[in-house]
Write a protein that holds these residues in place. Structure first.
Motif, PDB file in Angstrom:
ATOM      1  N   ALA A   1      48.620  33.475  53.326  1.00 45.74           N
ATOM      2  CA  ALA A   1      47.281  33.008  52.943  1.00 45.74           C
ATOM      3  C   ALA A   1      46.390  34.183  52.568  1.00 45.74           C
ATOM      4  CB  ALA A   1      46.660  32.204  54.091  1.00 45.74           C
ATOM      5  N   ASP A   2      46.402  35.224  53.383  1.00 45.79           N
ATOM      6  CA  ASP A   2      45.593  36.414  53.097  1.00 45.79           C
ATOM      7  C   ASP A   2      46.026  37.052  51.778  1.00 45.79           C
ATOM      8  OD1 ASP A   2      44.177  36.057  55.454  1.00 45.79           O
ATOM      9  OD2 ASP A   2      45.313  37.580  56.561  1.00 45.79           O
TER      10      ASP A   2
ATOM     11  N   VAL B   1      44.644  35.076  48.794  1.00 42.87           N
ATOM     12  CA  VAL B   1      43.217  35.326  48.570  1.00 42.87           C
ATOM     13  C   VAL B   1      42.990  36.754  48.061  1.00 42.87           C
ATOM     14  CG1 VAL B   1      40.948  35.461  49.680  1.00 42.87           C
ATOM     15  CG2 VAL B   1      42.507  33.576  50.248  1.00 42.87           C
ATOM     16  N   ASP B   2      43.660  37.710  48.685  1.00 40.34           N
ATOM     17  CA  ASP B   2      43.479  39.120  48.278  1.00 40.34           C
ATOM     18  C   ASP B   2      43.890  39.363  46.832  1.00 40.34           C
ATOM     19  OD1 ASP B   2      42.573  39.661  50.841  1.00 40.34           O
ATOM     20  OD2 ASP B   2      44.447  40.612  51.502  1.00 40.34           O
TER      21      ASP B   2
ATOM     22  N   ASP C   1      43.630  37.008  44.484  1.00 36.03           N
ATOM     23  CA  ASP C   1      42.870  36.049  43.681  1.00 36.03           C
ATOM     24  C   ASP C   1      43.735  34.900  43.147  1.00 36.03           C
ATOM     25  OD1 ASP C   1      40.425  35.139  42.711  1.00 36.03           O
ATOM     26  OD2 ASP C   1      40.731  36.076  40.760  1.00 36.03           O
TER      27      ASP C   1
ATOM     28  N   ASN D   1      44.990  30.924  43.655  1.00 36.12           N
ATOM     29  CA  ASN D   1      44.657  29.640  44.266  1.00 36.12           C
ATOM     30  C   ASN D   1      45.918  29.058  44.881  1.00 36.12           C
ATOM     31  OD1 ASN D   1      42.006  29.763  43.161  1.00 36.12           O
ATOM     32  ND2 ASN D   1      42.795  28.948  41.237  1.00 36.12           N
TER      33      ASN D   1
ATOM     34  N   VAL E   1      43.222  30.051  53.869  1.00 38.53           N
ATOM     35  CA  VAL E   1      42.778  30.319  52.497  1.00 38.53           C
ATOM     36  C   VAL E   1      41.324  29.880  52.329  1.00 38.53           C
ATOM     37  CG1 VAL E   1      43.091  29.703  50.052  1.00 38.53           C
ATOM     38  CG2 VAL E   1      45.084  30.260  51.458  1.00 38.53           C
TER      39      VAL E   1
ATOM     40  N   ARG F   1      38.813  32.124  54.066  1.00 40.83           N
ATOM     41  CA  ARG F   1      38.654  33.401  53.379  1.00 40.83           C
ATOM     42  C   ARG F   1      37.986  33.245  52.011  1.00 40.83           C
ATOM     43  NH1 ARG F   1      42.558  37.448  53.304  1.00 40.83           N
ATOM     44  NH2 ARG F   1      40.817  38.538  52.373  1.00 40.83           N
TER      45      ARG F   1
ATOM     46  N   GLY G   1      38.986  31.185  49.484  1.00 38.07           N
ATOM     47  CA  GLY G   1      39.899  30.830  48.401  1.00 38.07           C
ATOM     48  C   GLY G   1      39.823  29.359  48.047  1.00 38.07           C
ATOM     49  N   LYS G   2      40.514  29.004  46.978  1.00 32.85           N
ATOM     50  CA  LYS G   2      40.568  27.612  46.530  1.00 32.85           C
ATOM     51  C   LYS G   2      41.921  27.010  46.901  1.00 32.85           C
ATOM     52  CE  LYS G   2      37.312  28.184  42.775  1.00 32.85           C
ATOM     53  NZ  LYS G   2      37.094  28.156  41.335  1.00 32.85           N
TER      54      LYS G   2
ATOM     55  N   THR H   1      39.469  22.087  48.322  1.00 29.34           N
ATOM     56  CA  THR H   1      38.775  22.233  47.051  1.00 29.34           C
ATOM     57  C   THR H   1      38.960  20.957  46.240  1.00 29.34           C
ATOM     58  OG1 THR H   1      39.245  24.602  47.114  1.00 29.34           O
ATOM     59  CG2 THR H   1      38.557  23.669  44.990  1.00 29.34           C
TER      60      THR H   1
END
Length: 187
Positions: free
Chosen positions: A26-27, A30-31, A33, A35, A53, A56, A58-59, A79
């Motif tokens: 998950a990290d 997000v890191d 970019d 989805n 996600v 942090r 994220g979508k 989302t």
């Protein structure tokens, strides 16, 4: 590359290293970019992954069959959650929405989804790279099986190289960005 489909279980299993790997994934999403596109569940590894996600920033796009929504399996607060008729439609839509596929350790459903994605790539119906996140050697026996398929002539060496097993997320990034889909099989 923007959307990554992740296949994982509605169970956490009994190994905390796998739970930690879901959080690391998950990290990583997000890191970098990316989805998350996943099965839409709020329980097990699916819930852990989606929550992390979202927490942090994220979508997260979930896709779930109506019958599972009716049973209360959907994660509230995604989302977007797309409700579909059945698992076949879910798998098709996940591939259409994503640019790559990753399987965390999981059960028969997880395995079936990533293997179908790989199989479809050999038919020309999926251009996305397929990765098995081989946490603590979870997929070693499966990797060996694919090597044996190759040895026995049921899978070409070139196509075998298109299914990636790794325990390092930095290798996932490199594989996905350098990926070239298999040549479509002709008969």
């Amino acid at each position: 590359m923007k959307n990554i489909a992740v296949y994982c279980g509605a169970s956490e299993g009994n190994d905390q290293n796998i739970v930690k790997a879901a959080i690391r994934l998950a990290d990583w999403l997000v890191d970098n970019d990316f989805n998350l596109v996943y099965g839409g569940g709020g329980v097990g590894l699916m819930g852990i992954l989606a929550k992390r996600v979202l927490d942090r920033g994220g979508k997260v796009y979930g896709i779930m069959p109506q019958e599972l929504v009716d049973r209360g399996a959907a994660y509230d607060g995604l989302t977007e959650l797309k409700v579909v008729a059945d698992m076949s439609e879910r798998k098709q839509l996940m591939l259409e929405m994503s640019d790559g596929s990753i399987a965390l350790p999981g059960g028969p459903g997880t395995l079936e989804e990533i293997i179908e994605a790989f199989s479809w790539s050999r038919l020309g119906d999926n251009e996305n790279p397929c990765v098995l996140f081989n946490v603590d050697g979870y997929y070693n026996h499966l990797r060996d099986m694919f090597d044996y398929m190759t040895e026995k002539g049921f899978l070409t060496r070139k196509d075998r190289s298109k299914l990636f097993f790794t325990d390092k997320l930095e290798n996932v990034y490199t594989f996905m960005y350098s990926y070239i889909p298999p040549k479509i099989r002709e008969y």
